[in-house]
Design an enzyme around this catalytic site. Structure first.
Site: not given
Ligand code: ADP
Length: 522
Positions: A183, A327, A425, A430
């Site tokens: 990730t 994931e 927080k 929140w």
């Molecule tokens: P990381 O979690 O380390 O950034 P990823 O590249 O797999 O790794 O990113 C997934 C995350 O990106 C998601 O869990 C989400 O938080 C964010 N994300 C993906 N698409 C969107 C979207 N359209 N709007 C907001 N957040 C997004």
């Protein structure tokens, strides 16, 4: 019915048989591109398989790649996966210590490396890994040759020229693993996700639907999302699956190169994280150029900024928002390309094969699945079950907790409303940075906005706004914060505004919140 294993090598077999002359184009720099077609690409990928097999690589073995989006990298992917081995993609924008740790976890013995990344690779390998042989993708660059007597270093061209014989692809079960990707680590330590052939195959079929990517053989697709970021969102599989033209930027992400590729290759669809398109829009504003062939840009990986969406759509280019994560292979939801007016924060619906559920903080499904905000859980055949090296599943009753917060409207459209890990927080309550970012980001003077929590003696944490303004913008701090008036609670208003000349971006091109927190969070 026939036992017909759903393995990803079939996508390239299909492309080579039914779209043999469709092209794969790579930007090589200095205004030049190299090109191949699916027939030649498959033949070369087969030679990669033979070369790897000659080196003892077989079913379940891991081969690492540290490379840009190039046709050689794609040949390596298919060469590795067709054999039943696992392609571990590494992100060249990470630190040598992080890369060495990832290689340590996967145990890869062979590294396929873009020639211009040799000095980075030297630093990684100096930290001690299981790599025994490096095969260079020689893009005519010879900077910083790897100097390590214990290593065999050669080029992929030589290795494949010497490869004799044939290797049959796909001689294994569809549940066999084919890829490994960590990730991005925007908010936590990177975790390894292993993809299977079956998961990727089904993901490809889902992605191809008209309401999702809707790819056709007539499309030319500029794949800006890197092959080391969640399988380049599956495009290396789905574009050959329909025989479309695949346009790869190599190591270039600047606006001028993108514009050149789009014009020269008549690109119809561009795919990448939102920040990638900022440089392109700036370039077009400066040069007055136009991109008549480009009909659509598909974004995901982070929230789409309303001002950027407006800048792109003003040019007659449709912005398609999606939500996904490493994931889940990675596509979760997509706004149908033909949908009417929709806000940039809405990310569309899931396609068949992925299901969503909203839960409370303890993971119990919300009674009300429409209109309420909750923690987003997902399930499906392309969703992770356990992270690399973990014995225990990360799922609960078959569901995976994404760590995202979301709302789903009556028509089934998902909106990501924040990330559980990002929440601030303050005084026991929140604050959701994503909501503030969306409002500030809608201001036409704002290029990028981020909100983080800063330690506070009385309240625990208080929000701080970091902004990068557009060139020439002059808006004051108070005026910027006043845009929040009446839209969020008064106590959500950030205590201070910090102006950054350049918003720091993490390895996959998203705003680097970890860095922002370490620099401005105290
Ligand atoms: P990381 O979690 O380390 O950034 P990823 O590249 O797999 O790794 O990113 C997934 C995350 O990106 C998601 O869990 C989400 O938080 C964010 N994300 C993906 N698409 C969107 C979207 N359209 N709007 C907001 N957040 C997004």
């Amino acid at each position: 019915m026939q036992p017909y294993s759903l393995t990803v090598d079939k996508f390239l077999d299909h492309a080579a048989k039914w779209h043999p002359r469709s092209q794969v184009v790579t930007a090589t720099g200095a205004g030049e591109s190299s090109r191949t077609d699916y027939l030649a690409l498959r033949a070369q990928a087969k030679r990669v398989s033979v070369a790897l097999a000659e080196r003892g690589t077989g079913l379940g073995d891991i081969v690492a790649t540290l490379a840009w989006n190039t046709h050689e990298h794609l040949e390596s992917w298919y060469g590795i996966m067709g054999l039943g081995a696992i392609c571990h993609t590494l992100n060249p924008r990470l630190l040598p210590t992080q890369l060495a740790a990832m290689l340590g976890r996967s145990g890869a013995r062979i590294l396929i490396l873009s020639a211009d990344l040799q000095s980075l690779a030297s630093e990684v390998l100096a930290r001690g890994t299981a790599i025994e042989e490096v095969l260079l993708i020689d893009e005519g660059l010879s900077a910083g040759r790897i100097a390590d007597d214990a290593l065999k270093v050669g080029t992929l061209v030589d290795a494949t020229r010497e490869a004799a014989g044939e290797v049959e692809w796909g001689r294994f079960d569809e549940d066999a693993p084919c890829g490994l990707c960590f990730t991005s680590g925007t908010t936590g330590a990177p975790k390894g996700v292993t993809y299977t052939h079956r998961g990727n195959y089904l993901h490809t079929l889902r992605q191809l639907q008209a309401d999702v990517a809707g790819l056709t053989g007539e499309d030319a697709i500029l794949t800006m999302v890197p092959m080391f970021h969640a399988n380049a969102w599956g495009l290396p599989f789905s574009v050959p699956a329909v025989g479309g033209k695949l346009v790869l930027p190599g190591r270039h992400a600047d606006g001028a190169t993108l514009a050149r590729l789009i014009v020269e290759e008549q690109v119809t669809l561009g795919v990448g994280v939102p920040t990638v398109w900022l440089g392109l829009m700036d370039h077009l504003d400066q040069t007055g150029e136009d991109l008549p062939s480009l009909r659509r840009i598909m974004v995901g990986g982070a929230a789409m900024s309303p001002s950027l969406m407006e800048r792109i759509e003003r040019r007659g280019i449709r912005v398609q928002t999606t939500w996904g994560m490493t994931e889940i292979s990675p596509l979760g939801t997509a706004m149908p390309p033909a949908a009417g007016a929709r806000p940039p924060s809405a990310s569309g619906r899931p396609a068949i094969g992925i299901d969503l559920m909203l839960a409370d903080a303890s993971g119990t499904a919300l009674d009300q699945q429409r209109g309420a905000e909750g923690h987003l859980w997902v399930r499906g055949p392309s969703v992770v079950e356990r992270y690399l090296g973990q014995a225990e599943p990360v799922t609960r009753d078959g569901w995976f907790d994404t760590g995202d917060l979301a709302r789903i409207d009556e028509s089934g459209i998902l909106t990501i409303t924040g990330r559980a890990k990002d929440l601030i927080k303050s005084g026991g309550e929140w604050i959701n940075p994503a909501e503030i970012e969306a409002i500030i980001g809608a201001h036409p003077d704002v290029s990028q906005a981020a909100v983080i929590g800063r330690e506070h003696a009385k309240w625990g944490e208080r929000p701080v706004l970091l902004v990068e303004l557009r060139d020439g913008a002059e808006i004051g701090d108070e005026a910027l914060l006043d845009t929040l008036e009446g839209k969020v609670a008064n106590w959500w208003r950030p205590d201070s505004v910090l102006r950054l000349a350049n918003m720091p971006l993490a390895a996959t091109g998203k705003i680097d919140k970890l860095r922002l927190r370490s620099e401005y969070g105290r």
